[in-house]
Structures are given as structure tokens and as C-alpha cells.
Design an enzyme around this catalytic site. Structure first.
Site, PDB file in Angstrom:
ATOM      1  N   LYS A 126       0.835  -1.200   0.000  1.00 27.31           N
ATOM      2  CA  LYS A 126       0.000   0.000   0.000  1.00 27.31           C
ATOM      3  C   LYS A 126       0.875   1.257   0.000  1.00 27.31           C
ATOM      4  CE  LYS A 126      -3.406   2.365   2.876  1.00 27.31           C
ATOM      5  NZ  LYS A 126      -4.286   2.307   4.038  1.00 27.31           N
ATOM      6  N   GLU A 181      10.538  -4.618   4.383  1.00 26.39           N
ATOM      7  CA  GLU A 181      10.614  -6.034   3.994  1.00 26.39           C
ATOM      8  C   GLU A 181      10.312  -6.182   2.506  1.00 26.39           C
ATOM      9  OE1 GLU A 181       8.943  -4.850   6.595  1.00 26.39           O
ATOM     10  OE2 GLU A 181       9.065  -6.198   8.323  1.00 26.39           O
ATOM     11  N   GLY A 227      -4.762  -1.784   5.082  1.00 28.47           N
ATOM     12  CA  GLY A 227      -3.989  -2.920   4.577  1.00 28.47           C
ATOM     13  C   GLY A 227      -4.649  -4.256   4.869  1.00 28.47           C
ATOM     14  N   ARG A 228      -5.158  -4.418   6.092  1.00 26.90           N
ATOM     15  CA  ARG A 228      -5.747  -5.714   6.484  1.00 26.90           C
ATOM     16  C   ARG A 228      -7.149  -5.892   5.929  1.00 26.90           C
ATOM     17  NH1 ARG A 228      -4.575  -2.245  10.460  1.00 26.90           N
ATOM     18  NH2 ARG A 228      -6.206  -1.408  11.816  1.00 26.90           N
ATOM     19  N   GLU A 285      -4.589  -6.500  14.812  1.00 27.75           N
ATOM     20  CA  GLU A 285      -4.067  -5.190  14.413  1.00 27.75           C
ATOM     21  C   GLU A 285      -5.179  -4.144  14.518  1.00 27.75           C
ATOM     22  OE1 GLU A 285      -0.552  -4.583  11.485  1.00 27.75           O
ATOM     23  OE2 GLU A 285      -2.317  -4.090  10.308  1.00 27.75           O
ATOM     24  N   HIS A 296      -5.124 -33.094  17.947  1.00 29.55           N
ATOM     25  CA  HIS A 296      -4.023 -33.933  18.422  1.00 29.55           C
ATOM     26  C   HIS A 296      -2.869 -33.092  18.943  1.00 29.55           C
ATOM     27  CE1 HIS A 296      -5.940 -37.547  16.848  1.00 29.55           C
ATOM     28  NE2 HIS A 296      -6.414 -36.717  15.944  1.00 29.55           N
ATOM     29  N   LYS A 321       9.512  -0.867  14.128  1.00 31.05           N
ATOM     30  CA  LYS A 321      10.115  -0.551  12.820  1.00 31.05           C
ATOM     31  C   LYS A 321      11.223   0.477  12.987  1.00 31.05           C
ATOM     32  CE  LYS A 321       5.842  -0.974  10.075  1.00 31.05           C
ATOM     33  NZ  LYS A 321       4.904  -0.237   9.238  1.00 31.05           N
TER      34      LYS A 321
HETATM   35  O1  F6P Z   1       3.243  -2.940   9.707  1.00 33.06           O
HETATM   36  C1  F6P Z   1       1.879  -2.998   9.588  1.00 33.06           C
HETATM   37  C2  F6P Z   1       1.404  -2.710   8.201  1.00 33.06           C
HETATM   38  O2  F6P Z   1       1.313  -1.351   8.019  1.00 33.06           O
HETATM   39  C3  F6P Z   1       0.080  -3.390   7.953  1.00 33.06           C
HETATM   40  O3  F6P Z   1      -0.988  -2.672   8.429  1.00 33.06           O
HETATM   41  C4  F6P Z   1       0.117  -3.559   6.489  1.00 33.06           C
HETATM   42  O4  F6P Z   1      -0.819  -4.504   6.046  1.00 33.06           O
HETATM   43  C5  F6P Z   1       1.541  -4.011   6.292  1.00 33.06           C
HETATM   44  O5  F6P Z   1       2.277  -3.237   7.219  1.00 33.06           O
HETATM   45  C6  F6P Z   1       2.100  -3.837   4.917  1.00 33.06           C
HETATM   46  O6  F6P Z   1       2.063  -2.512   4.517  1.00 33.06           O
HETATM   47  P1  F6P Z   1       2.230  -2.109   2.995  1.00 33.06           P
HETATM   48  O7  F6P Z   1       1.102  -2.736   2.219  1.00 33.06           O
HETATM   49  O8  F6P Z   1       2.191  -0.612   2.969  1.00 33.06           O
HETATM   50  O9  F6P Z   1       3.551  -2.633   2.526  1.00 33.06           O
END
Ligand code: F6P
Length: 550
Positions: free
Chosen positions: A211, A217, A273-274, A359, A390, A514
């Protein structure tokens, strides 16, 4: 009283009435509730779209439900819901509208944000996604060397990974098996390393989902993937355009990364995002299942949106689920909530719900910034049945903690199984039904004794029961049913956040880690130790450096 003018939750008479009611109920027994009311199973069931929810095995009476309904009324859940659907800026800490429901609105709907109808843009992107997905599926989209795409690697994290990865797994039976679709999220290089195994760069498309397009990452993995591609093809940057597409709200950063913005599928800041996998973030999924199936999934979401908006409180499934969770958290000290899908295809559903729920509702200040003095979001966890039985079901049955659970199952296996494997479905579902029964009604001491169990073993082999479950049953796990399930939980989370008076749509709690990681990283690679490091972390960093010989 509406949401604006409401008082503190625990000062509200409706909350206090629930607390008194809880005391009066005392050790409420599910066995007694069923014995006293032969119609309970029938009455405590609700239908939404293709889903049937049986909530009769919950520790509630008609009075509990009435009082919870009053709480929902007094806390302004319906008013906040309507404000969300209208596009008001209910995410107050980020000053944003919350309009994931617009992502599945019909073409003719009109939903305005700041006076501008967002529905045409939603459908324009969906249409572009469909054209692109078809081009990849048909082989018309070719890579730099003219070969068709056979591998799709989605790079994203959090909402840009969990949703599409979960849905891809859930709808595997509907995917094009000729295409290899993989998901990479972790900054641990092992993730990308494994995802790239056996892939030919000439036939690989990377879908970079972010987003913000600033998530460390994702950008790190996407950069490594770009380097792998260019090295593998022996090509220059011009090859990127045919092998990279972006899903983002940030065109500038996409361009800076080197992806042609004509290969970008956009969404908007009013999609959390979620809550985003039914937006452009679902492109990898759409490539896998095709645009028609994707649209069926959106229809499923919409069915539950409409239900949530229009069903009366007593029959409103997300409202009921939300209120039940509030009841257990506040008055039974339940710390967690298990989601147990009896479908291997839903193996990633609990992980997806962890982000959606935790979240959203893992907050400890109210909308005005005051500390809350009531429980908010639970720890959400689970794995598919029957595996969990199990592993940790021992604790669910005989442990000291109350863990309310949702059991999710389907009348039919997904299409495509051999007759022999499809026949195993009855055994799977027998386990779901048996677990709900055992958790609710247990096995009394007298029953254990009557079996001739030696007296010293009786306590060990007794099940107190009274462990609440809600069973969600549908005919089959189709794209539409998946959309319905996800929307059900989205709105459940909404209801809880509304009652708890928290902002369910921000996620400030992920920021600190972060920032600190960025500060610490240079020290790990040999740079100076950052100022202000606590003694424990400083010692760990020193030990790490020593181990790495730095
Ligand atoms: O670190 C949390 C977050 O902001 C989430 O809410 C989001 O889904 C995820 O990181 C990834 O963010 P992006 O889509 O901006 O890479």
C-alpha cells in the site's frame, strides 16, 4: 445516545446491567440451558447468505442477548456502521474514511469521499486487473524474452500478503494449476530463496504488493528479486517492465523503484492494509482463479455487507459474533479466541484473522486517547481441524482457561477430490460436530464412573464441558462463500471496536519496532552502537557482532 455523546463504556448503565446479569447467572451450565429450552438450538441460529451460524452452544440466555443488544444500541454501533458505509472519516487518528465495503459495491452504487464518487475508480481498476489477469492466464502477456508467464511471485507483507495468500490457499481448487503462484513476505532471505527455487526468470512475474511502497521487507525483497531477474536474464533495467507489476497507493515510489506506473494497479488510502485483499492487492489471486471467480468472491463480500447493514439486531450475524466476544472478554476473563476451520484449504485463515482482528482491536486507549479499563481485542489463534485435536485441544477441553472458539465447516468437500478422498469428508465433519458437543457438554463424573473407571482416575477423565463454541456451516467453500466468511469477520471486528470505543483502523502499535530496527541495523553490520540502547539489548548486539566476527 450516539457514538459522539457516549460515556465511558464501563460507566454505562447497559454495561453495568451486563455485569450484574453475569453475577446472577453464576455457574451457568449449557446442559441446563438446553434441558430447559428444547427450542434453543433452533432459536439460536442465524443465516447470512450461504452461511448458517449456530450460536446455541454459547454461555448466554435470552436475557444476556437482550442486554448485549442494548449495549450495542447505547454504544452507537449502528450509527458508526452507517457512517462507515457513507464514507465518513471514522478512522479519526489517521483522518481517513474506512471504505473497504466500496471495493465490492456494484457498478451503479454511489459512495462519496469528500464529494467524489469512488465507485467508478474501483471498477476501473477491477476491469484493468481483469484484462491483465486474462493476458497472463492466456499466455498473451510475455516476458522480456518473449516467453509466457508460468510463475507468479507475490511480494508483500501483512495485509499485502496474508489476504491474497490465505485466499489463494482457500480457493486452490479453483486455481489454474498450470500457473505456479508463490508468496514471499519475510525479510529473512530464506523466504525469497525458497520461493525462487526452480523458477525460470524468463517465465516469472513479480507482483509487488505494498500500500505504502515503503515497507522495508517488501522493498528489500523486491530489490533482491529484481537483481535475481536481471542477472538470470542477463538483461538491463528494460526487462523490469515485463516482469514486475505493482499494487499500491503510491505511484511516485513505484516509479522510483523502477516499475512502469502503467503496470501499477492502484487503490486508495481509505482501504486499510488488512482490509485490502479484495482491492488491487488481490491481483495474484485474480490471476490464479480468474476474474469471474474473483467477482463471485466480491459478490460474497457484498452479501454480508448488505446483511450487516440491514438485518435486524437479533438476526445480525456479525453483530452477534462481536457481542459474544465482548461478553466473554469482559465477564469471563477470556483472553483468547480460537478459530478452527475444518477445511485444510482454510489453513491460513486463522493467520489472516490474526492481523484483521489483532491489528484492528489490539488497542488500549479509547477514541479520545484515554486509557480503557475494559478488555479489548483477544489473542486470535487456530489451525485447521483435525490437526489441532491432536495438539492443543487437551487444553481446550480440560485446561483452566476458557477459550471461546468458532468451528467452521462445510457440507461438501471442494470439487476435484477423488471419490475415495471426498468420502473422508464425513469423518472430518464428524470430528467438528463431536468437538462442539464435547466442549459444550463434557462428560460428568457419574458418566465416567458408570463406565467402570477406577475412582482415582475419575477426575482425570471427567470433562467439565461448558466451553463455548459457535459453529459456522456452509454448503461448500466457493469463492463467494470465502468472501462471505471474510466479510463476516471484518464486520465482527468492527462491532467490537465500536462497542469498545477504540479506533479499529489505525495501527500505530507496529511503528516503534520498525523505527528501532532501523536504528539497530547499522550496529549489527559493524557500525557504531546507537545511542540510548538499553543494557540488555546492547549486550545482545555485542554478542551478535562477536558471533559474526564484526
Ligand atoms: O506494519 C503494519 C502494516 O502497516 C500493515 O498494516 C500492512 O498490512 C503491512 O504493514 C504492509 O504494509 P504495505 O502494504 O504498505 O507494505
Amino acid at each position: 445516545m450516539n457514538a459522539e455523546g457516549r460515556g465511558r463504556l464501563d460507566h454505562m448503565p447497559q454495561w453495568q446491567a451486563l455485569a450484574r446479569h453475569r453475577e446472577e447467572l453464576g455457574e451457568v451450565r449449557l446442559r441446563d440451558l438446553f434441558a430447559d429450552d428444547p427450542g434453543r438450538a433452533e432459536r439460536y441460529g442465524v443465516r447470512v447468505g450461504d452461511l448458517y451460524l449456530d450460536y446455541s452452544k454459547n454461555l448466554v440466555t435470552d436475557e444476556t442477548l437482550r442486554l448485549l443488544g442494548e449495549l450495542a444500541g447505547a454504544t452507537g454501533v449502528a450509527e458508526l456502521r452507517d457512517a462507515m458505509f457513507r464514507g465518513e472519516r471514522i478512522n479519526t487518528t489517521e483522518n481517513r474514511a474506512v471504505l473497504h465495503t466500496a471495493l465490492r459495491a456494484p457498478r451503479e452504487a454511489v459512495i462519496e469521499v469528500d464529494g467524489e464518487d469512488v465507485v467508478p475508480a474501483v471498477h476501473a481498476v477491477l476491469d484493468r486487473m481483469a484484462v491483465f489477469a486474462q493476458a497472463v492466464r492466456s499466455g498473451r502477456w510475455v516476458g522480456h524474452t518473449g516467453r509466457r508467464v508460468r510463475n507468479v511471485v507475490n511480494i508483500g507483507i501483512g495485509g499485502s500478503d496474508l489476504g491474497p495468500a490465505m485466499a489463494f490457499e482457500a480457493l486452490r481448487a479453483y486455481t489454474d494449476r498450470e500457473l505456479e503462484v508463490r508468496f514471499v513476505s519475510n525479510v529473512d532471505g530464506a523466504d525469497l530463496h525458497e520461493a525462487l527455487q526452480g523458477l525460470d526468470p524468463a517465465e516469472t512475474l513479480f507482483v509487488v504488493a505494498s500500500k505504502t511502497f515503503t515497507t522495508i521487507e517488501t522493498i528489500t525483497n523486491a530489490t533482491s528479486a529484481k537483481n535475481w531477474l536481471l542477472a538470470g536474464l542477463g538483461a538491463g533495467k528494460e526487462a523490469v517492465a515485463k516482469h514486475f507489476v505493482a499494487l499500491s497507493t503510491n505511484a511516485e515510489a513505484v516509479g522510483e523503484f523502477g516499475i512502469d506506473t502503467s503496470n501499477m494497479f492502484e487503490f486508495w488510502d481509505w482501504v486499510g492494509g488488512r482490509y485490502s485483499y479484495d482491492s488491487a492487492i488481490g491481483l495474484s489471486l485474480m490471476i490464479a482463479i480468474g476474474p469471474d471467480r474473483f467477482r463471485e468472491m466480491l459478490d460474497g463480500f457484498r452479501t454480508v455487507d448488505t446483511h450487516f447493514r440491514t438485518a435486524p439486531p437479533g438476526e445480525n450475524a456479525p453483530l452477534l459474533l462481536g457481542l459474544l466476544g465482548i461478553w466473554y472478554g469482559a465477564f469471563f476473563d477470556a483472553q483468547s479466541h480460537a478459530v478452527l476451520p475444518y477445511s485444510h484449504y482454510l489453513s491460513k485463515f486463522p493467520a489472516y484473522l490474526q492481523q484483521l482482528d489483532m491489528e484492528s482491536n489490539g488497542k488500549s486507549v479509547d477514541r479520545q486517547g484515554r486509557p480503557v479499563s475494559w478488555q479489548t481485542g483477544p489473542v486470535v489463534w487456530g489451525t485447521p481441524g483435525t490437526n489441532g485435536q491432536h495438539a492443543y485441544f487437551q487444553l481446550l477441553h480440560q485446561g483452566t482457561r476458557l477459550v471461546p472458539a468458532d468451528l467452521i465447516g462445510f457440507a461438501r468437500p471442494v470439487p476435484g477430490l477423488s471419490p475415495e478422498l471426498a468420502a473422508q469428508h464425513d469423518l472430518l465433519m464428524a470430528n467438528l460436530f463431536a468437538q462442539g458437543q464435547a466442549l459444550a457438554f463434557g462428560k460428568a463424573q457419574e458418566e465416567v464412573r458408570a463406565e467402570g473407571v477406577p475412582e482415582e482416575q475419575v477426575p482425570h477423565r471427567t470433562f467439565r464441558g461448558n466451553r463455548p463454541t459457535t459453529t459456522i456451516l456452509a454448503d461448500e467453500l466457493t469463492p463467494s462463500v470465502l468472501g462471505q466468511l471474510v466479510a463476516l469477520y471484518e464486520h465482527k471486528v468492527f462491532v467490537q471496536g465500536a462497542v469498545w470505543d477504540i479506533d479499529s483502523f489505525d495501527q500505530w502499535g507496529v511503528e516503534l519496532g520498525k523505527v528501532l530496527a532501523k536504528r539497530v541495523e547499522p550496529a549489527l553490520t559493524g557500525g557504531a552502537e546507537p545511542a540510548g540502547l538499553d543494557a540488555s539489548t546492547a549486550a545482545l548486539v555485542a554478542r551478535y557482532r562477536a558471533l559474526r566476527g564484526r
